[in-house]
Write an enzyme that holds these catalytic residues in place. Structure first.
Site, PDB file in Angstrom:
ATOM      1  N   LYS A   1      25.845  34.309 -20.373  1.00 42.78           N
ATOM      2  CA  LYS A   1      25.439  34.308 -21.783  1.00 42.78           C
ATOM      3  C   LYS A   1      24.492  33.132 -21.990  1.00 42.78           C
ATOM      4  O   LYS A   1      24.908  31.977 -22.064  1.00 42.78           O
ATOM      5  CB  LYS A   1      26.648  34.169 -22.711  1.00 42.78           C
ATOM      6  CG  LYS A   1      26.233  34.318 -24.169  1.00 42.78           C
ATOM      7  CD  LYS A   1      26.921  33.255 -24.961  1.00 42.78           C
ATOM      8  CE  LYS A   1      26.237  32.732 -26.165  1.00 42.78           C
ATOM      9  NZ  LYS A   1      24.832  32.643 -26.291  1.00 42.78           N
TER      10      LYS A   1
ATOM     11  N   CYS B   1      21.879  16.170 -21.181  1.00 39.01           N
ATOM     12  CA  CYS B   1      23.253  15.612 -21.188  1.00 39.01           C
ATOM     13  C   CYS B   1      23.265  14.271 -20.480  1.00 39.01           C
ATOM     14  O   CYS B   1      24.044  13.390 -20.810  1.00 39.01           O
ATOM     15  CB  CYS B   1      24.219  16.546 -20.471  1.00 39.01           C
ATOM     16  SG  CYS B   1      24.028  18.246 -20.918  1.00 39.01           S
TER      17      CYS B   1
ATOM     18  N   GLY C   1      27.695  22.550 -22.730  1.00 44.28           N
ATOM     19  CA  GLY C   1      27.337  22.527 -24.146  1.00 44.28           C
ATOM     20  C   GLY C   1      28.090  21.426 -24.859  1.00 44.28           C
ATOM     21  O   GLY C   1      28.450  20.402 -24.256  1.00 44.28           O
ATOM     22  N   SER C   2      28.343  21.667 -26.133  1.00 48.73           N
ATOM     23  CA  SER C   2      28.908  20.614 -26.984  1.00 48.73           C
ATOM     24  C   SER C   2      30.410  20.430 -26.741  1.00 48.73           C
ATOM     25  O   SER C   2      31.097  21.334 -26.253  1.00 48.73           O
ATOM     26  CB  SER C   2      28.687  20.991 -28.449  1.00 48.73           C
ATOM     27  OG  SER C   2      29.360  22.203 -28.727  1.00 48.73           O
TER      28      SER C   2
ATOM     29  N   VAL D   1      32.584  23.062 -28.815  1.00 44.90           N
ATOM     30  CA  VAL D   1      32.717  24.387 -28.195  1.00 44.90           C
ATOM     31  C   VAL D   1      33.468  24.272 -26.868  1.00 44.90           C
ATOM     32  O   VAL D   1      34.250  25.158 -26.517  1.00 44.90           O
ATOM     33  CB  VAL D   1      31.335  25.065 -28.032  1.00 44.90           C
ATOM     34  CG1 VAL D   1      31.476  26.421 -27.361  1.00 44.90           C
ATOM     35  CG2 VAL D   1      30.660  25.230 -29.384  1.00 44.90           C
ATOM     36  N   GLY D   2      33.292  23.170 -26.169  1.00 43.58           N
ATOM     37  CA  GLY D   2      34.032  22.953 -24.923  1.00 43.58           C
ATOM     38  C   GLY D   2      35.540  23.061 -25.136  1.00 43.58           C
ATOM     39  O   GLY D   2      36.261  23.639 -24.321  1.00 43.58           O
TER      40      GLY D   2
ATOM     41  N   GLU E   1      30.929  21.099 -18.629  1.00 41.18           N
ATOM     42  CA  GLU E   1      29.986  19.971 -18.629  1.00 41.18           C
ATOM     43  C   GLU E   1      29.584  19.751 -20.072  1.00 41.18           C
ATOM     44  O   GLU E   1      28.898  20.572 -20.671  1.00 41.18           O
ATOM     45  CB  GLU E   1      28.780  20.296 -17.740  1.00 41.18           C
ATOM     46  CG  GLU E   1      28.076  19.046 -17.258  1.00 41.18           C
ATOM     47  CD  GLU E   1      26.807  18.764 -18.025  1.00 41.18           C
ATOM     48  OE1 GLU E   1      26.872  17.925 -18.959  1.00 41.18           O
ATOM     49  OE2 GLU E   1      25.780  19.366 -17.698  1.00 41.18           O
TER      50      GLU E   1
HETATM   51  P1  ADP Z   1      24.464  23.038 -28.592  1.00 39.41           P
HETATM   52  O1  ADP Z   1      24.981  22.058 -29.584  1.00 39.41           O
HETATM   53  O2  ADP Z   1      23.728  22.469 -27.458  1.00 39.41           O
HETATM   54  O3  ADP Z   1      23.834  24.243 -29.203  1.00 39.41           O
HETATM   55  P2  ADP Z   1      26.790  24.632 -28.143  1.00 39.41           P
HETATM   56  O4  ADP Z   1      28.034  24.147 -27.497  1.00 39.41           O
HETATM   57  O5  ADP Z   1      26.849  25.035 -29.574  1.00 39.41           O
HETATM   58  O6  ADP Z   1      25.754  23.502 -27.857  1.00 39.41           O
HETATM   59  O7  ADP Z   1      26.174  25.848 -27.330  1.00 39.41           O
HETATM   60  C1  ADP Z   1      26.192  25.969 -25.938  1.00 39.41           C
HETATM   61  C2  ADP Z   1      26.442  27.412 -25.580  1.00 39.41           C
HETATM   62  O8  ADP Z   1      27.729  27.787 -26.068  1.00 39.41           O
HETATM   63  C3  ADP Z   1      25.455  28.394 -26.196  1.00 39.41           C
HETATM   64  O9  ADP Z   1      25.186  29.448 -25.295  1.00 39.41           O
HETATM   65  C4  ADP Z   1      26.225  28.914 -27.407  1.00 39.41           C
HETATM   66  O10 ADP Z   1      25.809  30.183 -27.814  1.00 39.41           O
HETATM   67  C5  ADP Z   1      27.624  28.962 -26.865  1.00 39.41           C
HETATM   68  N1  ADP Z   1      28.659  28.936 -27.903  1.00 39.41           N
HETATM   69  C6  ADP Z   1      28.583  28.447 -29.163  1.00 39.41           C
HETATM   70  N2  ADP Z   1      29.732  28.648 -29.837  1.00 39.41           N
HETATM   71  C7  ADP Z   1      30.569  29.289 -28.983  1.00 39.41           C
HETATM   72  C8  ADP Z   1      31.921  29.766 -29.077  1.00 39.41           C
HETATM   73  N3  ADP Z   1      32.625  29.647 -30.205  1.00 39.41           N
HETATM   74  N4  ADP Z   1      32.452  30.358 -27.984  1.00 39.41           N
HETATM   75  C9  ADP Z   1      31.750  30.469 -26.839  1.00 39.41           C
HETATM   76  N5  ADP Z   1      30.493  30.063 -26.697  1.00 39.41           N
HETATM   77  C10 ADP Z   1      29.893  29.479 -27.751  1.00 39.41           C
END
Ligand code: ADP
Length: 477
Positions: A171, A280, A224-225, A228-229, A246
Site C-alpha cells: 500500500k 526519518c 510512517g508516523s 499510525v505505528g 520504522e
Molecule cells: P505521514 O505522517 O508520513 O503521512 P502516516 O503514518 O500517516 O505518515 O502514513 C504512512 C503510511 O501509513 C501511508 O501509506 C498511510 O496511508 C498509511 N496509514 C495512515 N493511516 C493508517 C491507518 N490507520 N492504518 C494503516 N495505515 C495507515
C-alpha cells in the site's frame, strides 16, 4: 487515470472511486489513482496467497533471484522515466529522484543476490538424530510505506520479502503512488509471476487499516508516523502476526571540539536539508561542544544560508514539502520557535520563480535551542535544524539520548577512543562516525530503538525478518 495491480489484473477500485494526485510544486492535480476499498484489499491478499502455491511459489531461490535481477535491470533501463514520475509526484529535485531510482534498482540487485544465500543450519542433538533448520517464507506480507521516498521505500520493503518467496501486498502512500504503479508494470514485464506483488492504492484509514487488520496476512512492514505505528502494532497483535516498524527520529549530530570542520559542515547541512528534511534519518539536532559552539555554528550558518529551494526542474538543494498539512506543520514549528524567542541563525532561500502555490518552506537554523523546547525533542519532518551546546562527553551522551527516539546518530571527532565510546553509548540503530547518511546503504542493517520502532530492514538481517525457520528432527538410528 492509473489502475492498481491485483494478481495479474490492472483494476480500478471496487466502487470506482478515485483520489487526485497533486503536485507539491504547484498544488495542482495532474492525475488520479484508485481509492481502494477493503474488498480490493481482500482480493489482493487472496491473490498473494494463491501465488504461494502457483508459479511464484514453485520457483527455487536462485530463480527468484534471477527474476529480481531482471527487475533491477528494467528499473535502470527506465531510470529517467521513473525519476521524472517520482520528481513530479514528490516535488524533489531531479538529481535526488534519479538517485532514488538507482537505490531502488540496488535493492533488487542486492536481494537478488541474497535470495539463495540465507542457508539453514544443522544442529548437534541426541545420537541417532539429524536436526536441520529450514528457512521458509512467512507467507503473505503486507507493506505500508510513506510518501518521502516512495521508490526507495518500496525497494527496501519488497525486495527482501520477494527474495524469501513471500506473496506481497503493497500500500503506497496516497500522496505518492505513481512510481509504485509504474514499477509494478516493469516487474511484470521482467517476469515476476502474477500475485507475487499486488498494489492497492488509497487512504491509510481505509486501505491501510483493512490491510494491516486482514486475517489473511502473516507479517506487516510499516514505515510512517508514531501514531499510525501504534495502530499497526495493535492490528498485528489482534492477528498475532509479526511487524517491523520504522517510525520517527530526532537524530543528533554530536560535534566535539577536535572536529574536522571543513569535512563536517557540508555533510551536516545536507543531512537536514536533503529531501526538504522529510527523512526519518534527518540529522535534525546539532549538538556542539561549548568551547567551539559559536565558531562551528557560525560556519554551519554560512553554509545554511546558501541552501536554495525550488521545483524538481530547477534541481536545487531541496524541493517543497509534500502537502498542505505538512507545510502547515513545519511552518508552525518555525513560527512557534520564533515566538519563543529562539534565535534564527540562518535561513535558506526559496527560488524567486518557484510557484506561489507550491508547498515551499525556508530551511531554518535555530540556536541555541533550549533543551526542553519542542524543536529540541519533536520530529519536525522539515528542513529545520536545532543547534545546542554541550559541555563534555557525558553531557553529549545524555543530550543525544534525551529524546524518545533512537534511529540514527553521528559522532564527529578526531579522537578515536572518544569516537567509539560515544558511538557505543548512544541509543540508535545506526551510528555514523565522521560521516552521515543511511539512504543509499542497502547493505547496512537499519532500524530503530525506543520510539523509532523495532525490527531491522536492509542488509541480510532484513531477510531474517521476512522469513521463518522450521526445525526438522530426523531419527535415523
Ligand atoms: P505521514 O505522517 O508520513 O503521512 P502516516 O503514518 O500517516 O505518515 O502514513 C504512512 C503510511 O501509513 C501511508 O501509506 C498511510 O496511508 C498509511 N496509514 C495512515 N493511516 C493508517 C491507518 N490507520 N492504518 C494503516 N495505515 C495507515
Amino acid at each position: 487515470m492509473k489502475n492498481m495491480l491485483i494478481g495479474d489484473q490492472w483494476v480500478s477500485a471496487s466502487d470506482g472511486r478515485t483520489l487526485s494526485v497533486v503536485s507539491p510544486s504547484d498544488g495542482r492535480a495532474f492525475d488520479e489513482i484508485p481509492r481502494g476499498t477493503a474488498q480490493d484489499v481482500d482480493r489482493a491478499v487472496q491473490a498473494a496467497r494463491t501465488s504461494l502455491t502457483g508459479a511464484w511459489g514453485q520457483l527455487n531461490a536462485s530463480e527468484r533471484g534471477r527474476i529480481m535481477m531482471r527487475i533491477a535491470q528494467k528499473v535502470l533501463d527506465h531510470e529517467e522515466e521513473l525519476a521524472q514520475i517520482e520528481a513530479k509526484d514528490t516535488g524533489k529535485p531531479m538529481t535526488t529522484a534519479r538517485n532514488d531510482i538507482k537505490v531502488l534498482a540496488r535493492y533488487f540487485e542486492f536481494y537478488a543476490g541474497g535470495a539463495d544465500k540465507l542457508h539453514g543450519e544443522t544442529i548437534p542433538f541426541l545420537n541417532g538424530h539429524q536436526v536441520s533448520l529450514l528457512r521458509e517464507p512467512l507467507g503473505v506480507t503486507a507493506h505500508i510505506i510513506p510518501w518521502n521516498y516512495p521508490a526507495q521505500m518500496l525497494g527496501r520493503t519488497l525486495a527482501p520479502a520477494l527474495a524469501m518467496g513471500n506473496g506481497t501486498v503493497l500500500k503506497p502512500a496516497e500522496d505518492t503512488s505513481l512510481s509504485a504503479i509504474r514499477f509494478a508494470e516493469l516487474a511484470l514485464e521482467a517476469g515476476l509471476p502474477a500475485g507475487a506483488l499486488n498494489i492497492v492504492t488509497g487512504l491509510g484509514e481505509e486501505v491501510g487499516a483493512a490491510l494491516s487488520g486482514h486475517p489473511g496476512i502473516d507479517f506487516i512492514s510499516f514505515t510512517g508516523s508514531n501514531e499510525v505505528g501504534t495502530l499497526i502494532q495493535q492490528a498485528a497483535a489482534k492477528n498475532a502476526v509479526k511487524c517491523v516498524l520504522e517510525l520517527g527520529g530526532k537524530s543528533p549530530q554530536i560535534v566535539f571540539d577536535d572536529v574536522d570542520v571543513e569535512r563536517a559542515v557540508p555533510i551536516i547541512v545536507r543531512a537536514i536539508v536533503q529531501n526538504a528534511g522529510q527523512t526519518c534519518t534527518a540529522g535534525s539536532r546539532l549538538l556542539v561542544q561549548r568551547s567551539i559552539y559559536d565558531s562551528f555554528v557560525a560556519k554551519v550558518a554560512e553554509a545554511f544560508a546558501k541552501v536554495r529551494v525550488g521545483t524538481p526542474e530547477m534541481d536545487l538543494d531541496c524541493g517543497p514539502v509534500m502537502n498542505p498539512a505538512q507545510h502547515q506543520r513545519v511552518q508552525r514549528y518555525i513560527d512557534q520557535a520564533r515566538e519563543q524567542g529562539i534565535p534564527v541563525l540562518a535561513e535558506g532561500q526559496i527560488a524567486a520563480d518557484a510557484p506561489a502555490t507550491g508547498h515551499f518552506v525556508k530551511p531554518t537554523l535555530f540556536g541555541p535551542v533550549p533543551r526542553t523546547a519542542a524543536l529540541a525533542c519533536e520530529e519536525v519532518f522539515g528542513p529545520v535544524l536545532a543547534a545546542m551546546p554541550f559541555e563534555d562527553e557525558a553531557d553529549a551522551i545524555a543530550l543525544a539520548n534525551g529524546t524518545e527516539y533512537g534511529l540514527l546518530a553521528a559522532v564527529w571527532t578526531e579522537n578515536a577512543g572518544r569516537l567509539h565510546r560515544v558511538a557505543k553509548s548512544v541509543k540508535a540503530g545506526q551510528v555514523f562516525m565522521n560521516c552521515y547518511g543511511a539512504g543509499g546503504g542497502v547493505e547496512l542493517p537499519f532500524g530503530g530503538t525506543k520510539r523509532s520502532g523495532h525490527g531491522r530492514e536492509k542488509g541480510f538481517l532484513a531477510l531474517e525478518e521476512v522469513s521463518t525457520t522450521k526445525t526438522l528432527v530426523h531419527y535415523h538410528g
